[in-house]
Write an enzyme that holds these catalytic residues in place. Structure first.
Site, PDB file in Angstrom:
ATOM      1  N   GLY A 120       0.936  -1.781   0.049  1.00 49.23           N
ATOM      2  CA  GLY A 120      -0.153  -0.500  -0.811  1.00 49.23           C
ATOM      3  C   GLY A 120       0.986   1.164  -0.388  1.00 49.23           C
ATOM      4  O   GLY A 120       1.881   1.173   0.440  1.00 49.23           O
ATOM      5  N   PRO A 169       2.421   4.834   1.065  1.00 46.84           N
ATOM      6  CA  PRO A 169       2.956   5.629   2.189  1.00 46.84           C
ATOM      7  C   PRO A 169       1.752   6.312   2.997  1.00 46.84           C
ATOM      8  O   PRO A 169       0.843   6.710   2.017  1.00 46.84           O
ATOM      9  CB  PRO A 169       3.564   5.806   2.271  1.00 46.84           C
ATOM     10  CG  PRO A 169       4.785   6.200   0.479  1.00 46.84           C
ATOM     11  CD  PRO A 169       3.336   5.766  -0.036  1.00 46.84           C
ATOM     12  N   GLY A 170       1.554   5.968   4.290  1.00 47.15           N
ATOM     13  CA  GLY A 170       0.436   6.891   5.228  1.00 47.15           C
ATOM     14  C   GLY A 170      -0.605   6.418   5.081  1.00 47.15           C
ATOM     15  O   GLY A 170      -1.259   6.121   6.028  1.00 47.15           O
ATOM     16  N   THR A 171      -0.859   4.905   4.686  1.00 50.18           N
ATOM     17  CA  THR A 171      -1.972   3.754   4.638  1.00 50.18           C
ATOM     18  C   THR A 171      -2.168   2.943   5.901  1.00 50.18           C
ATOM     19  O   THR A 171      -3.539   2.800   5.627  1.00 50.18           O
ATOM     20  CB  THR A 171      -2.342   3.085   3.509  1.00 50.18           C
ATOM     21  OG1 THR A 171      -1.293   2.382   3.179  1.00 50.18           O
ATOM     22  CG2 THR A 171      -2.758   3.574   2.483  1.00 50.18           C
ATOM     23  N   GLY A 172      -1.156   3.203   6.385  1.00 51.95           N
ATOM     24  CA  GLY A 172      -1.125   2.409   7.666  1.00 51.95           C
ATOM     25  C   GLY A 172      -0.820   1.244   8.150  1.00 51.95           C
ATOM     26  O   GLY A 172      -1.116   0.420   8.975  1.00 51.95           O
ATOM     27  N   THR A 193       2.056   0.440   8.727  1.00 50.76           N
ATOM     28  CA  THR A 193       2.707   0.004  10.283  1.00 50.76           C
ATOM     29  C   THR A 193       1.997  -0.014  11.571  1.00 50.76           C
ATOM     30  O   THR A 193       2.748  -0.291  12.168  1.00 50.76           O
ATOM     31  CB  THR A 193       3.744   1.622  10.109  1.00 50.76           C
ATOM     32  OG1 THR A 193       4.905   1.866   9.012  1.00 50.76           O
ATOM     33  CG2 THR A 193       5.581   1.454  11.179  1.00 50.76           C
ATOM     34  N   GLU A 204      -7.753  28.205 -15.057  1.00 52.93           N
ATOM     35  CA  GLU A 204      -9.221  27.400 -14.265  1.00 52.93           C
ATOM     36  C   GLU A 204     -10.564  27.407 -14.751  1.00 52.93           C
ATOM     37  O   GLU A 204     -11.482  26.855 -14.441  1.00 52.93           O
ATOM     38  CB  GLU A 204      -9.028  28.210 -13.182  1.00 52.93           C
ATOM     39  CG  GLU A 204      -7.023  27.735 -11.994  1.00 52.93           C
ATOM     40  CD  GLU A 204      -6.646  26.654 -12.579  1.00 52.93           C
ATOM     41  OE1 GLU A 204      -7.591  25.788 -12.128  1.00 52.93           O
ATOM     42  OE2 GLU A 204      -5.750  26.810 -12.896  1.00 52.93           O
ATOM     43  N   HIS A 238     -10.543  24.728 -17.128  1.00 57.54           N
ATOM     44  CA  HIS A 238     -11.527  23.546 -16.473  1.00 57.54           C
ATOM     45  C   HIS A 238     -12.822  23.506 -15.862  1.00 57.54           C
ATOM     46  O   HIS A 238     -13.433  22.795 -16.068  1.00 57.54           O
ATOM     47  CB  HIS A 238      -9.950  23.622 -14.961  1.00 57.54           C
ATOM     48  CG  HIS A 238      -9.092  22.922 -15.326  1.00 57.54           C
ATOM     49  ND1 HIS A 238      -8.254  21.706 -16.085  1.00 57.54           N
ATOM     50  CD2 HIS A 238      -7.616  23.266 -15.068  1.00 57.54           C
ATOM     51  CE1 HIS A 238      -7.507  21.829 -16.341  1.00 57.54           C
ATOM     52  NE2 HIS A 238      -6.861  22.780 -15.124  1.00 57.54           N
ATOM     53  N   ASP A 252      -1.264  19.459 -15.630  1.00 57.42           N
ATOM     54  CA  ASP A 252      -2.497  18.763 -16.357  1.00 57.42           C
ATOM     55  C   ASP A 252      -1.662  17.371 -17.142  1.00 57.42           C
ATOM     56  O   ASP A 252      -2.795  16.870 -17.489  1.00 57.42           O
ATOM     57  CB  ASP A 252      -3.268  20.000 -16.599  1.00 57.42           C
ATOM     58  CG  ASP A 252      -3.948  20.762 -15.701  1.00 57.42           C
ATOM     59  OD1 ASP A 252      -4.161  20.675 -14.923  1.00 57.42           O
ATOM     60  OD2 ASP A 252      -3.628  21.825 -16.167  1.00 57.42           O
TER      61      ASP A 252
HETATM   62  P1  ADP Z   1       2.800   3.717   6.136  1.00 59.09           P
HETATM   63  O1  ADP Z   1       3.239   2.956   7.296  1.00 59.09           O
HETATM   64  O2  ADP Z   1       1.475   3.058   5.254  1.00 59.09           O
HETATM   65  O3  ADP Z   1       3.268   4.766   5.423  1.00 59.09           O
HETATM   66  P2  ADP Z   1       2.460   4.335   8.845  1.00 59.09           P
HETATM   67  O4  ADP Z   1       1.377   3.485   9.400  1.00 59.09           O
HETATM   68  O5  ADP Z   1       3.026   5.078   9.478  1.00 59.09           O
HETATM   69  O6  ADP Z   1       1.698   4.073   7.251  1.00 59.09           O
HETATM   70  O7  ADP Z   1       0.485   5.351   8.840  1.00 59.09           O
HETATM   71  C1  ADP Z   1       1.046   6.988   9.672  1.00 59.09           C
HETATM   72  C2  ADP Z   1       0.535   7.356  10.245  1.00 59.09           C
HETATM   73  O8  ADP Z   1      -1.119   7.901  10.036  1.00 59.09           O
HETATM   74  C3  ADP Z   1      -0.244   6.590  11.226  1.00 59.09           C
HETATM   75  O9  ADP Z   1       0.389   6.526  12.640  1.00 59.09           O
HETATM   76  C4  ADP Z   1      -1.745   7.128  12.140  1.00 59.09           C
HETATM   77  O10 ADP Z   1      -1.886   7.905  12.673  1.00 59.09           O
HETATM   78  C5  ADP Z   1      -2.588   7.198  10.099  1.00 59.09           C
HETATM   79  N1  ADP Z   1      -3.259   6.865  10.029  1.00 59.09           N
HETATM   80  C6  ADP Z   1      -3.162   5.915   8.543  1.00 59.09           C
HETATM   81  N2  ADP Z   1      -4.082   4.514   8.509  1.00 59.09           N
HETATM   82  C7  ADP Z   1      -4.786   5.163   9.741  1.00 59.09           C
HETATM   83  C8  ADP Z   1      -5.742   4.275  10.091  1.00 59.09           C
HETATM   84  N3  ADP Z   1      -6.373   2.691   9.409  1.00 59.09           N
HETATM   85  N4  ADP Z   1      -6.295   4.461  11.120  1.00 59.09           N
HETATM   86  C9  ADP Z   1      -6.262   5.131  12.243  1.00 59.09           C
HETATM   87  N5  ADP Z   1      -5.065   6.567  11.777  1.00 59.09           N
HETATM   88  C10 ADP Z   1      -4.170   5.648  10.315  1.00 59.09           C
HETATM   89 ZN    ZN Z   2      -4.973  22.975 -14.903  1.00 60.50          ZN
END
Ligand code: ADP
Ligand code: ZN
Length: 606
Positions: A214, A216-219, A221, A436, A439, A511
């Site tokens: 997934g 980055p940032g999808t959770g 870790t 703009e 668009h 774009d």
């Molecule tokens: P990844 O490892 O996929 O890059 P992380 O697990 O580090 O992402 O997510 C970063 C932060 O985003 C987490 O510490 C949390 O605060 C928030 N976060 C991401 N997904 C969720 C989720 N499903 N529920 C709650 N918080 C989330």
């Molecule tokens: Zn544009």
């Protein structure tokens, strides 16, 4: 994620510091070595080179034989003696090669009747300690150097090869919002970590490695930590990039250490972030590549080498599973895969709720409507938005976080901070306004496109302006027509520039980039081309695949992509011409007000 970055920076700083210390120590060592070398050389000096107040040992022996020596003064442990010769004023220093033999010699002379006064003084404690320390100094320095060298290899803070960070995770599934199906699979893993015997008795094969895919940032870790927390086992984490940093040949030994440690504290979870850094396809070329191969090979060896009584589960995260070496994905290794997508509207609301805990919101704040407006945001983005909104509220002196604070936070997170200080020329402003408006007008005439939410010519981040669209229900599928119309909407900006100003600008570069990638996906991923038919080709990761299909095929893809883009641009121009009056009106209101809302936009084009 920021935390990780900080740690990395800290490590880098530490390493730089250590390099400096290492250099200083080396110089010191060489200096001391030099001093000792020269002073010890002096012991061997000839008579001729002696100072006035010194005497050669052979000369001393002659003087003793001749009975000229009146007094000999020696300090225990010292190799120099002070000699008083009869009829001479000054005492002389003599270096004694063997004090034991010398004292015996004097005693023998005394017995024979020679009159010598031998005084043996006790050691001066301070002098003897300092001389001992001085003579030990090179050894001490050398030991310090060796320790430091190993420490540096291990990234510093533990005095041994870095073998990952171990924590006792307090995260539970309650901290993870949404992801209900994924959690289901996780519960199985937690069960196994808690009761390995039960599974073993049943003859069930235990999962070894689980790949979390997934962006980055999808959770990813977060989930790994939650598994550790739920099972109440230690969580050892390391990032793939940490394996390959620093000295060559270290990656493999780090992998070994990591698993050694895990075996010691099993049951536990190993989490390897960014596994693609070590696990990307093996390459036969040398250098850094083969270093990588070693690390990967070691990882494979470790994964295969588990005993059944070791309860270790390796979780690895990546955003590019297709890059991974196939060997990693074989049975017994990372044979399970959990893909974590972007959260849907309900998921986003749940995530917002979790991160809203402990924050004070004004009554007008509605998390549901924020969730509606944030399609495409990751969990990390949403957490970030709520945090930013709290900061903005504090700066604005609000008693609680208002809806406006949150809206500002959303904008800040999406398009970067408002660059209010930047002075824009009237000409640029006019161009942006038409771009703009282009668009907005084009997309509003297209059936499948979402309604306009806000149009702005206030620059944010790198963008000179932006058009925001309303988000609608999250959909699982996107139709071909919708994609084609998306291309037209994306071309709307450039088309307006062309028709109104009879010139085009770099403002449309993003774009066009987005449009091109959509068009490419349509042809090579979703099989939407009439002539090529339903086929999926991975053009980026594997050029070989394209070669297999033949050169002509590659040309055909290019041609198809071009047709899609050209058609979209043409249609956009046609729509701009047809709606020229509306375009002019929207652009002029934009120039005046800089920002117009979706409702205002509808008013203007009515
Ligand atoms: P990844 O490892 O996929 O890059 P992380 O697990 O580090 O992402 O997510 C970063 C932060 O985003 C987490 O510490 C949390 O605060 C928030 N976060 C991401 N997904 C969720 C989720 N499903 N529920 C709650 N918080 C989330
Ligand atoms: Zn544009």
């Amino acid at each position: 994620m920021e935390e990780k970055q900080k740690n990395k920076d800290k490590n880098k700083q530490n390493n730089q510091k250590q390099y400096i210390i290492l250099t200083v120590l080396l110089i010191l060592l060489i200096a001391i070595g030099g001093i000792i070398f020269f002073t010890s050389n002096q012991n061997k000096t000839d008579e001729d080179e002696l100072d006035e107040n010194e005497m050669a040992y052979t000369e001393l022996l002659t003087q003793i034989d001749e009975g000229n020596v009146e007094k000999i003064e020696m300090t225990v442990g010292s190799t120099t003696a002070k000699i008083k010769i009869k009829d001479e004023e000054e005492e002389k220093n003599v270096l004694i090669p063997s004090t034991q033999a010398f004292i015996e010699l004097i005693q023998q002379k005394k017995e024979e009747g020679t009159d010598i006064n031998l005084i043996q003084k006790p050691t001066n404690v301070f002098v003897s300690i300092s001389s001992a320390v001085f003579s030990l100094l090179p050894t001490i320095l050398l030991v310090v150097l060796i320790i430091m060298f190993f420490k540096m290899q291990g990234l510093g803070d533990k005095g041994k090869v870095y073998d990952g960070e171990t924590t006792q995770s307090k995260t539970t599934f309650d901290d993870v919002a949404g992801l209900e199906e994924e959690k289901h699979e996780m519960i199985e893993i937690v069960d196994f970590l808690k009761n390995p015997e039960r599974f073993n008795k049943m003859g069930a094969k235990i999962p070894r490695g689980v790949l979390l895919c997934g962006q980055p940032g999808t959770g990813k870790t977060l989930i790994a930590k939650a598994i550790a927390g739920e099972a109440n086992v230690p969580f050892i984490s390391m990032s793939g990039s940490e394996f390959i940093e620093m000295f060559a040949g270290l990656g493999a030994s780090r992998v070994r250490k990591l698993f050694e440690k895990a075996k010691k504290i099993s049951p536990c979870i190993i989490f390897i972030d960014e596994i693609d850094a070590i696990g990307s396809r093996r390459n036969s070329s040398g250098g850094a590549e083969s270093e990588n191969n070693q690390t990967l090979n070691q990882l494979l060896v470790e994964m295969d080498g588990f005993d059944t009584d070791e309860t270790i589960i390796v979780l690895a995260a990546t955003n590019r599973p297709e890059m991974l070496d196939k060997a990693l994905l074989r049975p017994g290794r990372f044979d399970r895969r959990i893909t974590i997508g972007l959260p849907d509207m309900r998921g986003r609301e749940a995530i917002l709720k979790i991160h809203a805990k402990g924050k004070k919101f004004a009554e007008d704040v509605n998390l549901k409507s924020i969730a509606e407006d944030t399609a495409g945001f990751t969990g990390a983005d949403l957490a970030n938005i709520l945090n930013e909104s709290a900061i903005i509220a504090t700066i604005n002196g609000h008693l609680s976080i208002t809806n406006k604070d949150i809206e500002d936070a959303v904008k800040k997170v999406t398009v970067g901070l408002e660059k209010q200080s930047r002075v824009i020329s009237e000409k640029d402003k006019r161009l942006t306004a038409y771009h703009e408006a282009g668009h907005a007008i084009v997309s509003s005439t297209l059936e499948t496109q979402k309604g306009v939410k806000e149009v702005s010519i206030i620059p944010r981040g790198v963008a000179g302006g932006y058009t925001m669209y309303k988000s609608d229900e999250d959909k699982c599928y996107i139709s071909k027509t919708e994609m084609e119309e998306k291309l037209i909407a994306l071309m709307g900006g450039r088309a307006a520039e062309k028709i109104v100003l009879n010139d085009i600008s770099t403002g449309a570069s993003n774009d066009i980039e987005v449009a091109t990638s959509i068009a490419k996906d349509m042809i090579t991923k979703y099989g939407m081309s009439e002539t090529l038919g339903p086929i999926s080709i991975n053009t980026e990761q594997d050029p070989y695949e394209l070669q297999l299909l033949g050169e002509k095929f590659g040309d055909a893809i290019g041609a198809e992509v071009k047709i899609l883009l050209d058609k979209a641009y043409e249609t956009a121009q046609k729509l701009i011409c047809e709606n020229r009056d509306k375009l002019d009106r929207v652009a002029s209101v934009l120039l005046e007000k800089e920002v117009i809302t979706g409702e205002e936009f509808q008013e203007i084009i009515k």
